[in-house]
Design a protein around this motif. Structure first.
Motif, PDB file in Angstrom:
ATOM      1  N   PRO A 191       0.659  -2.087   0.380  1.00  0.00           N
ATOM      2  CA  PRO A 191       0.219  -0.390  -0.065  1.00  0.00           C
ATOM      3  C   PRO A 191       0.729   1.815  -0.197  1.00  0.00           C
ATOM      4  N   PRO A 192       0.219   2.022  -0.112  1.00  0.00           N
ATOM      5  CA  PRO A 192       0.482   4.051  -0.489  1.00  0.00           C
ATOM      6  C   PRO A 192       1.264   3.531   0.838  1.00  0.00           C
ATOM      7  N   ALA A 193       2.014   4.488   1.809  1.00  0.00           N
ATOM      8  CA  ALA A 193       2.715   4.566   2.415  1.00  0.00           C
ATOM      9  C   ALA A 193       1.736   5.871   3.232  1.00  0.00           C
ATOM     10  N   PHE A 194       1.387   5.569   4.718  1.00  0.00           N
ATOM     11  CA  PHE A 194       1.014   6.610   5.308  1.00  0.00           C
ATOM     12  C   PHE A 194       0.934   8.017   5.479  1.00  0.00           C
ATOM     13  N   ASN A 195      -0.007   8.739   4.863  1.00  0.00           N
ATOM     14  CA  ASN A 195       0.247  10.664   5.891  1.00  0.00           C
ATOM     15  C   ASN A 195      -1.008  10.527   6.013  1.00  0.00           C
ATOM     16  N   ALA A 196      -1.274  12.540   7.185  1.00  0.00           N
ATOM     17  CA  ALA A 196      -2.092  12.970   7.433  1.00  0.00           C
ATOM     18  C   ALA A 196      -3.773  13.156   6.755  1.00  0.00           C
ATOM     19  N   GLN A 197      -2.813  13.105   5.119  1.00  0.00           N
ATOM     20  CA  GLN A 197      -3.681  13.659   4.318  1.00  0.00           C
ATOM     21  C   GLN A 197      -5.086  12.581   4.742  1.00  0.00           C
TER      22      GLN A 197
END
Length: 395
Positions: A191-197
């Motif tokens: 999965p894509p790396a987690f970010n706050a968005q």
């Protein structure tokens, strides 16, 4: 090494097998294996994505069986280029049509490809026993005796995504006797790396506050998924006062059909149950990354891509033993397993809530490790080569 994949459609909206093909081809290319696809899509169809491999679109099939007279002529001209042909799915003209074309082709050639069928769960006995599939079960029984038994027993082998699927396939139909049954595994891309968005978009859609904990169900809202058991178990725990506070329950999936309406009606007086509709993109990944745990109380699931996506996000899963990869998850301690009944689903919730914070943290670590050990596209590609005895060359 050149492999041909045969499938009805590569339209991403159909998910499942076509997404599995898109996941596996880049990983297999690193082993020196190239893939092409032939499908029953129109030549001008726009998938909305750009694929890096060649897709031969030979036009739409006719009727519910998707009969396509062009498959045989296309095969006669092209099969000689391939080393292996894999048909994805059963019960449509792709399987028997390709089997007939392959059988005819090899009668007149000294060099011809091996042919395999990959059922993707379509030989699970659940589909012959489920009360809401009586007509389809009769149809499949007829098709089995007319076509599919010849295909399954006549090709070089049948490929399965996990060991449980392989074992269950033996129980569905009389006369099942393939030359070879092989568990080649299955995997998803990271999965894509987690970010706050991601978390922000999910909470904007769901209405959850930043500090709200929640269980996440993310799938189709269908009887097979056991959502009625989940909603009733959650409401029972809420009404019992057994716990001072419960994580909220988020149900994410298309709100279509009578069953979805019924589930919303049952839960309408319960403020802690939130129906979000279908989640995509950042909102979907935000929901998976930030969940307390992912829950899928399904009565049948061949693989469960959303289950594995949760593991890949480091989110533990609460599932039933009717999800065919439950043994791998149990062995990796990636979550909790119970029966697919009212008591089992209630136990999933209770067992998780009663864990200490440290224990939950350990499950999160184990969830990611379970994904890395069993379900990456790289490990699936490696197992594919090993099980089919392909002389792979990594690049």
């Amino acid at each position: 090494m050149l492999i041909l994949r045969v499938i009805v459609t590569m339209n991403p909206s159909y998910g499942g097998p076509c997404q599995g093909i898109r996941n596996s081809i880049p990983a297999l290319s690193r082993f020196g294996i190239d893939n092409e696809v032939v499908c029953f899509d129109e030549d001008d169809v726009d998938y909305g994505i750009e694929d890096s491999f060649l897709i031969h679109r030979i036009g739409r099939g006719v009727g519910p069986y998707s009969f396509n007279s062009r498959l045989e002529s296309w095969s006669a001209k092209n099969l000689g280029r391939f080393d292996i042909v894999i048909v994805h799915g059963l019960w449509l003209h792709t399987s028997f049509g390709m089997y007939k074309a392959w059988s005819k082709f090899k009668r007149h050639r000294t060099k011809f490809p091996s042919l395999y069928i990959m059922p993707h769960g379509m030989l699970d006995p659940y589909f012959q026993k489920s009360k809401d599939r009586r007509f389809k079960a009769i149809r499949n029984s007829i098709f089995w005796h007319l076509f599919e038994k010849r295909v399954i027993n006549g090709v070089d082998g049948v490929l399965f995504t996990c060991e449980m699927e392989l074992e269950l396939a033996k129980q569905a139909f009389f006369g099942y006797n393939p030359k070879k049954a092989v568990n080649i595994g299955y995997g998803i891309q990271r999965p894509p790396a987690f970010n706050a968005q991601m978390d922000g978009e999910f909470r904007a859609i769901s209405g959850l506050k930043e500090d709200d904990r929640y269980f996440l169900f993310l799938s189709r809202i269908h009887e097979k998924k056991g959502i009625d058991l989940l909603v009733k178990a959650y409401m029972n725990l809420t009404d019992s006062g057994m716990f001072s506070s419960l994580p909220k329950l988020v149900i994410a999936g298309p709100l279509l059909g009578r069953y979805a309406e019924l589930m919303q009606k049952i839960a309408s007086h319960q403020n802690n149950i939130v129906f979000t509709g279908m989640l995509q993109g950042n909102a979907k990944w935000g929901a998976l990354y930030s969940a307390e745990s992912f829950i899928l109380p399904s009565h049948q699931e061949n693989f469960g891509i959303a289950v594995v996506e949760s593991l890949a996000c480091g989110t533990p899963v609460l599932i039933t033993n009717k999800i065919n990869i439950w043994k791998e998850i149990d062995e990796g301690k990636g979550g909790l397993i119970e029966q697919d009944d009212a008591e089992g689903v209630r136990n999933l919730l209770v067992r998780w809530i009663e864990l200490q914070d440290k224990e939950r943290s350990e499950y999160r670590k184990s969830a990611r490790k379970t994904y890395e050990e069993y379900f990456t596209v790289e490990s699936a590609a490696s197992q594919f080569c090993k099980r089919l005895e392909i002389d792979a060359h990594t690049s």
